[in-house]
Scaffold this active site. Structure first.
Site, PDB file in Angstrom:
ATOM      1  N   ASP A 127      36.289  40.219   4.330  1.00 28.75           N
ATOM      2  CA  ASP A 127      36.886  41.534   4.607  1.00 28.75           C
ATOM      3  C   ASP A 127      36.895  41.809   6.109  1.00 28.75           C
ATOM      4  OD1 ASP A 127      37.904  44.071   4.297  1.00 28.75           O
ATOM      5  OD2 ASP A 127      36.010  44.976   3.683  1.00 28.75           O
ATOM      6  N   ARG A 149      35.182  47.207  -4.217  1.00 26.76           N
ATOM      7  CA  ARG A 149      33.740  46.927  -4.359  1.00 26.76           C
ATOM      8  C   ARG A 149      33.327  47.069  -5.825  1.00 26.76           C
ATOM      9  NH1 ARG A 149      33.387  49.559   0.939  1.00 26.76           N
ATOM     10  NH2 ARG A 149      33.224  51.583  -0.069  1.00 26.76           N
ATOM     11  N   SER A 158      28.305  41.340  12.620  1.00 28.88           N
ATOM     12  CA  SER A 158      27.943  41.183  14.028  1.00 28.88           C
ATOM     13  C   SER A 158      27.637  42.507  14.728  1.00 28.88           C
ATOM     14  CB  SER A 158      29.047  40.434  14.773  1.00 28.88           C
ATOM     15  OG  SER A 158      30.227  41.194  14.735  1.00 28.88           O
ATOM     16  N   PHE A 181      31.813  39.727   6.912  1.00 24.06           N
ATOM     17  CA  PHE A 181      32.239  40.995   7.504  1.00 24.06           C
ATOM     18  C   PHE A 181      31.710  42.105   6.595  1.00 24.06           C
ATOM     19  CE2 PHE A 181      35.504  37.817   8.507  1.00 24.06           C
ATOM     20  CZ  PHE A 181      35.498  37.830   9.890  1.00 24.06           C
ATOM     21  N   ASN A 240      28.252  35.730  14.378  1.00 25.92           N
ATOM     22  CA  ASN A 240      29.710  35.807  14.402  1.00 25.92           C
ATOM     23  C   ASN A 240      30.239  35.081  13.156  1.00 25.92           C
ATOM     24  OD1 ASN A 240      32.439  34.754  14.863  1.00 25.92           O
ATOM     25  ND2 ASN A 240      32.213  35.682  16.874  1.00 25.92           N
ATOM     26  N   ALA A 241      31.087  35.757  12.414  1.00 29.48           N
ATOM     27  CA  ALA A 241      31.565  35.211  11.136  1.00 29.48           C
ATOM     28  C   ALA A 241      32.273  33.865  11.316  1.00 29.48           C
ATOM     29  CB  ALA A 241      32.505  36.214  10.472  1.00 29.48           C
ATOM     30  N   CYS A 296      43.519  44.110   6.481  1.00 22.53           N
ATOM     31  CA  CYS A 296      43.875  45.527   6.608  1.00 22.53           C
ATOM     32  C   CYS A 296      44.830  45.732   7.782  1.00 22.53           C
ATOM     33  CB  CYS A 296      42.625  46.386   6.767  1.00 22.53           C
ATOM     34  SG  CYS A 296      41.603  45.915   8.159  1.00 22.53           S
TER      35      CYS A 296
HETATM   36  N1  SAH Z   1      33.311  44.929   3.692  1.00 22.56           N
HETATM   37  C1  SAH Z   1      32.888  46.131   4.386  1.00 22.56           C
HETATM   38  C2  SAH Z   1      33.849  46.556   5.471  1.00 22.56           C
HETATM   39  C3  SAH Z   1      34.090  45.495   6.525  1.00 22.56           C
HETATM   40  S1  SAH Z   1      34.888  46.089   7.960  1.00 22.56           S
HETATM   41  C4  SAH Z   1      32.674  47.254   3.385  1.00 22.56           C
HETATM   42  O1  SAH Z   1      33.122  47.147   2.223  1.00 22.56           O
HETATM   43  O2  SAH Z   1      32.065  48.256   3.741  1.00 22.56           O
HETATM   44  C5  SAH Z   1      34.770  44.706   9.008  1.00 22.56           C
HETATM   45  C6  SAH Z   1      33.387  44.430   9.564  1.00 22.56           C
HETATM   46  O3  SAH Z   1      33.448  43.211  10.273  1.00 22.56           O
HETATM   47  C7  SAH Z   1      32.881  45.471  10.558  1.00 22.56           C
HETATM   48  O4  SAH Z   1      31.640  45.956  10.109  1.00 22.56           O
HETATM   49  C8  SAH Z   1      32.699  44.707  11.873  1.00 22.56           C
HETATM   50  O5  SAH Z   1      31.547  45.097  12.594  1.00 22.56           O
HETATM   51  C9  SAH Z   1      32.561  43.287  11.390  1.00 22.56           C
HETATM   52  N2  SAH Z   1      32.986  42.229  12.335  1.00 22.56           N
HETATM   53  C10 SAH Z   1      34.044  42.246  13.171  1.00 22.56           C
HETATM   54  N3  SAH Z   1      34.175  41.070  13.791  1.00 22.56           N
HETATM   55  C11 SAH Z   1      33.163  40.268  13.344  1.00 22.56           C
HETATM   56  C12 SAH Z   1      32.765  38.934  13.608  1.00 22.56           C
HETATM   57  N4  SAH Z   1      33.465  38.159  14.459  1.00 22.56           N
HETATM   58  N5  SAH Z   1      31.696  38.435  12.963  1.00 22.56           N
HETATM   59  C13 SAH Z   1      30.995  39.197  12.081  1.00 22.56           C
HETATM   60  N6  SAH Z   1      31.343  40.475  11.791  1.00 22.56           N
HETATM   61  C14 SAH Z   1      32.401  41.010  12.411  1.00 22.56           C
END
Ligand code: SAH
Length: 387
Positions: free
Chosen positions: A290, A203, A242, A219, A269-270, A330
């Site tokens: 991410d 970050r 989401s 995400f 949803n991403a 990850c």
């Molecule tokens: N980039 C963030 C961490 C991301 S962790 C940071 O630096 O803090 C992954 C995230 O993706 C989680 O918050 C989870 O809720 C979200 N997520 C999981 N599946 C998803 C989807 N299909 N669409 C949108 N978000 C999603």
């Protein structure tokens, strides 16, 4: 009476790796207490190390030392002190103890200002919560200790997962500083122990690349990347997430940093949103991808790579020429090579040439132990779309 675990002949990986599986064990002395200390010896009865034993899971013993020393309160203090010393100078929130990578297999400790979040992953560590907290306080001073055990691990290991203050209650939320950015952490809420600390260094590094650009934080969790980018001068940021709790945290963080006016948080949803943005012909100058781990096991690898490729392909198409993509996985089961190959395929499908600015990895307070490849899990690529 000392409890002894004898390894089978030829099962000598335990000399360099802390995990002993039931299949490695020739025999264990009677009356070894679940969660208790065992001395590990090889087939020739030579000393190998000492660790905590649990007859229940397949991974039945984790080695804590390869030296003939007692595992007592002085041991815990020495180990914790060296873990803490290894993070000296790291400000903000910090992972103080990272299990195998700190020779404290089964224990994770994260520090959020006045609070230490303690996560035990093995029965042996769970039984020693009080002793571990006392040793930690002797090193870092008075901290409120919040227990946040992992449910899956607790079930596997057969202990009651602790969730709550160990003794005296601390604050329910803490604002931490990550470079110029302030992030609100709800103790006992949210994912992981509150923040994705493993992404802190990324970050700090990627955020400033958003200066003067439109940012897409996919995400986003609590919008950490977006906050960094907006503070660095990004013109706008769209955060895609989401989970309701995470979205609430994102809104709080954007306000806390005074950048909410340039940000939009989308509860979508991403996968769907990336497709929609692509169809709409939108363009961004910095995109962060991410996602959560798509491959939880080896068998899920193929499907996971398809998922990763789908989102990477869309993201690459959304990049303006000269735009930057920070893309991550990850999933431990997705190797760095497989990940890079997937992004290469996605860029070819998108008809884009990408220049590798830098490989990315987990934050320095999540060190990698060379003999324990499992400690390396977060991989990323920082890429620039050629014009
Ligand atoms: N980039 C963030 C961490 C991301 S962790 C940071 O630096 O803090 C992954 C995230 O993706 C989680 O918050 C989870 O809720 C979200 N997520 C999981 N599946 C998803 C989807 N299909 N669409 C949108 N978000 C999603």
């Amino acid at each position: 009476m000392i409890s002894v675990l004898r390894l089978k002949r030829g099962h000598d990986r335990a000399r360099v790796h802390p995990w002993i599986f039931k299949g490695d064990v020739a025999d264990v002395s009677d009356r070894v207490e679940p969660g208790g200390v065992v001395t590990i010896i090889d087939a020739g009865r030579r000393f190998v190390g000492r660790g905590l034993f649990n007859p229940r899971p397949a991974l039945c013993c984790r080695i804590l030392t390869w030296v003939d020393e007692a595992i007592d309160s002085s041991f815990w203090q020495r180990r914790l002190a060296s873990a803490v010393a290894a993070r000296a100078g790291r400000g903000g929130a910090v992972r103080l103890v990272w299990s195998e990578a700190d020779a404290l297999a089964g224990l994770v400790v994260d520090r959020y200002g006045p609070v230490a979040v303690l996560q035990t992953v093995t029965l042996g560590m769970a039984r020693r919560r009080d002793e571990l907290a006392a040793a930690l306080r002797a090193i870092v001073g008075e901290v409120a200790v919040f227990c946040a055990d992992d449910l899956t691990a607790a079930t596997l290991e057969g202990f009651e997962p602790a969730a709550g203050w160990l003794d005296a209650a601390g604050p329910t939320s803490v604002v931490i500083e990550e470079g110029p950015t302030r992030l609100l952490v709800r103790i006992g809420g949210g994912h992981k122990t509150g923040l994705y600390l493993d992404q802190a260094d990324n970050r700090l590094r990627v955020g400033p690349l958003g200066a003067g650009r439109a940012v897409l934080d996919v995400f986003a969790y609590t919008a950490g990347f977006a906050c960094h980018a907006l503070l660095a001068g990004a013109t706008s940021a769209v955060c895609i997430e989401s989970s309701k709790d995470a979205l609430a945290g994102a809104i709080d963080n954007l306000a806390l940093n005074g950048v909410a006016a340039r940000a939009e948080v989308r509860d979508v949803n991403a996968f769907d949103e990336l497709r929609r943005l692509d169809r709409a012909g939108e363009r961004f100058g910095l995109i962060v991808l991410d996602p959560p781990p798509f491959a939880r096991g080896r068998s899920a690898l193929e499907g996971a790579l398809r998922g990763y490729k789908e989102i990477n392909l869309r993201a690459i198409r959304l990049l303006e020429p000269g735009g930057v993509l920070a893309t991550f996985s990850c999933s431990h089961h997705v190797s760095a090579d497989a990940f890079e190959g997937m992004v290469r395929d996605a860029s070819a499908d998108a008809g884009a040439r990408l220049r590798l600015l830098a490989p990315l990895t987990q934050s320095a307070d999540h060190p990698v132990l060379l003999t324990v490849p499992e400690t390396r899990y977060l991989k990323g690529l920082l890429l620039e779309r050629m014009g």
